[in-house]
Design a protein around this motif. Structure first.
Motif, PDB file in Angstrom:
ATOM      1  N   GLY A 152      43.009 -83.934  84.394  1.00 36.16           N
ATOM      2  CA  GLY A 152      43.631 -84.776  83.374  1.00 36.16           C
ATOM      3  C   GLY A 152      45.109 -84.516  83.212  1.00 36.16           C
ATOM      4  N   ASP A 153      45.483 -83.234  83.218  1.00 44.16           N
ATOM      5  CA  ASP A 153      46.902 -82.893  83.083  1.00 44.16           C
ATOM      6  C   ASP A 153      47.707 -83.412  84.270  1.00 44.16           C
ATOM      7  N   SER A 154      47.165 -83.235  85.478  1.00 41.38           N
ATOM      8  CA  SER A 154      47.853 -83.716  86.675  1.00 41.38           C
ATOM      9  C   SER A 154      48.006 -85.238  86.630  1.00 41.38           C
ATOM     10  N   PHE A 155      46.957 -85.924  86.187  1.00 39.78           N
ATOM     11  CA  PHE A 155      46.976 -87.381  86.105  1.00 39.78           C
ATOM     12  C   PHE A 155      48.031 -87.853  85.112  1.00 39.78           C
ATOM     13  N   ILE A 159      51.610 -89.970  85.827  1.00 42.96           N
ATOM     14  CA  ILE A 159      52.024 -91.237  85.223  1.00 42.96           C
ATOM     15  C   ILE A 159      53.455 -91.138  84.715  1.00 42.96           C
ATOM     16  N   LEU A 160      53.729 -90.095  83.951  1.00 41.47           N
ATOM     17  CA  LEU A 160      55.063 -89.915  83.375  1.00 41.47           C
ATOM     18  C   LEU A 160      56.126 -89.791  84.466  1.00 41.47           C
ATOM     19  N   CYS A 161      55.776 -89.072  85.527  1.00 44.43           N
ATOM     20  CA  CYS A 161      56.726 -88.870  86.619  1.00 44.43           C
ATOM     21  C   CYS A 161      57.132 -90.187  87.259  1.00 44.43           C
ATOM     22  N   ASN A 162      56.141 -91.006  87.618  1.00 39.15           N
ATOM     23  CA  ASN A 162      56.497 -92.185  88.406  1.00 39.15           C
ATOM     24  C   ASN A 162      57.074 -93.312  87.573  1.00 39.15           C
ATOM     25  N   ILE A 163      56.876 -93.278  86.267  1.00 34.57           N
ATOM     26  CA  ILE A 163      57.641 -94.195  85.422  1.00 34.57           C
ATOM     27  C   ILE A 163      59.121 -93.907  85.619  1.00 34.57           C
ATOM     28  N   PHE A 197      56.956 -82.892  85.133  1.00 35.16           N
ATOM     29  CA  PHE A 197      56.062 -83.964  85.548  1.00 35.16           C
ATOM     30  C   PHE A 197      55.768 -83.827  87.048  1.00 35.16           C
ATOM     31  N   GLU A 198      54.718 -84.501  87.520  1.00 34.43           N
ATOM     32  CA  GLU A 198      54.235 -84.266  88.885  1.00 34.43           C
ATOM     33  C   GLU A 198      54.439 -85.480  89.798  1.00 34.43           C
TER      34      GLU A 198
END
Length: 280
Positions: A152-155, A159-163, A197-198
């Motif tokens: 869940g954390d990675s997911f 999301i935040l990263c690719n925004i 973020f990932e």
């Protein structure tokens, strides 16, 4: 400077061009992008190791890492996370879903191969020997940090990263100058690194290099195994990056292109102008 409406219109054509590349060119250009992002990862890890403290190290890594995006944008390459914006061309019915998926798959494979290539050369070229071997521990710790995350954390971080990554790409198209593209894309990328973020392509490098370095230098890696890399990091982060990119792509399509008479009129007018010019 291009307005947001002009960026949206231009990206429709960009998406068409990207999907018309052959599979070989998609993979090749994806390979370059994977290398560029990995080079940024090497530099960020090396710079942060020189400080030895977590907080200043993260800041300096965040300042250096955007060099990877600059290389991707200016040198010419294909990055999976940015190419999610091809959805704009699909929504405008200029590109089929199948062609978009083919681009994403080929570019993703190329990105992985580029990250793998750099990871192998960095490890077995013994770059981690820098600073008395401290860089080796830093590289392994970077990988461990990413595989310690829950699905869940990675997911969510994906999301935040690719925004932010897609915003960096979007904003870069606002500028007509190389300097402007580099400067304006810097900030969103810096923010995602600083906030932890990932990014799936960056994580390919960090985790693979961490796995290879742990084996080469005999460093205890804990959760950093290839299976954990796939299940705890790569799959959830990739899915998160996909959602984040779709938020930007679909959102800006709705804002600027969907049911927009101005855009439709200009497309028709431009086609009329082309037809008239061809007559003469």
């Amino acid at each position: 400077m291009h307005s947001p409406l002009e960026i949206a219109k231009n990206y429709v054509d960009i998406g068409i061009h990207k999907t018309r590349l052959s599979a070989f060119k998609m993979i090749l250009l994806g390979f370059f992008a994977g290398m560029f992002i990995s080079f940024a990862g090497v530099a960020a890890s090396t710079a942060s190791t020189t400080l030895g403290q977590t907080s200043p190290g993260r800041l300096i890594a965040a300042i250096i890492f955007p060099a990877g995006m600059a290389m991707v944008l200016i040198a010419g390459s294909e990055l999976f996370t940015g190419n999610i914006l091809i959805v704009i061309s699909v929504l405008e019915k200029k590109v089929s879903v199948l062609k978009m998926l083919k681009n994403w798959l080929c570019v993703y494979i190329g990105n992985f191969l580029g990250a793998l290539f750099v990871s192998v050369l960095v490890t077995y070229g013994h770059v981690p020997n820098l600073f008395g071997g401290d860089l080796a521990y830093g590289i392994v710790n970077s990988g461990v940090t990413r595989t310690d995350l829950t699905f869940g954390d990675s997911f969510a971080k994906g999301i935040l990263c690719n925004i932010l990554v897609c915003l960096a790409v979007w904003m870069a198209f606002a500028s007509k100058q190389v300097s402007g593209k580099v400067m304006i894309s810097f900030w969103p990328v810096m923010i995602f690194v600083l906030c932890g973020f990932e990014h799936c392509i960056a994580d390919m490098y960090y985790c693979l290099c961490g796995i290879f370095t742990a084996a080469e230098y005999g460093i205890e890696a804990g959760s950093l195994t290839f299976s954990n890399f796939i299940t705890h990091n790569l799959i959830p982060v990739t899915l998160g990056n996909l959602i984040g990119g779709l938020i930007v792509g679909v959102g800006y399509w709705l804002a600027y292109l969907a049911h927009t008479p101005y855009y439709k009129y200009n497309v028709e007018q431009e086609q009329q102008d082309i037809d008239i010019s061809e007559e003469y």
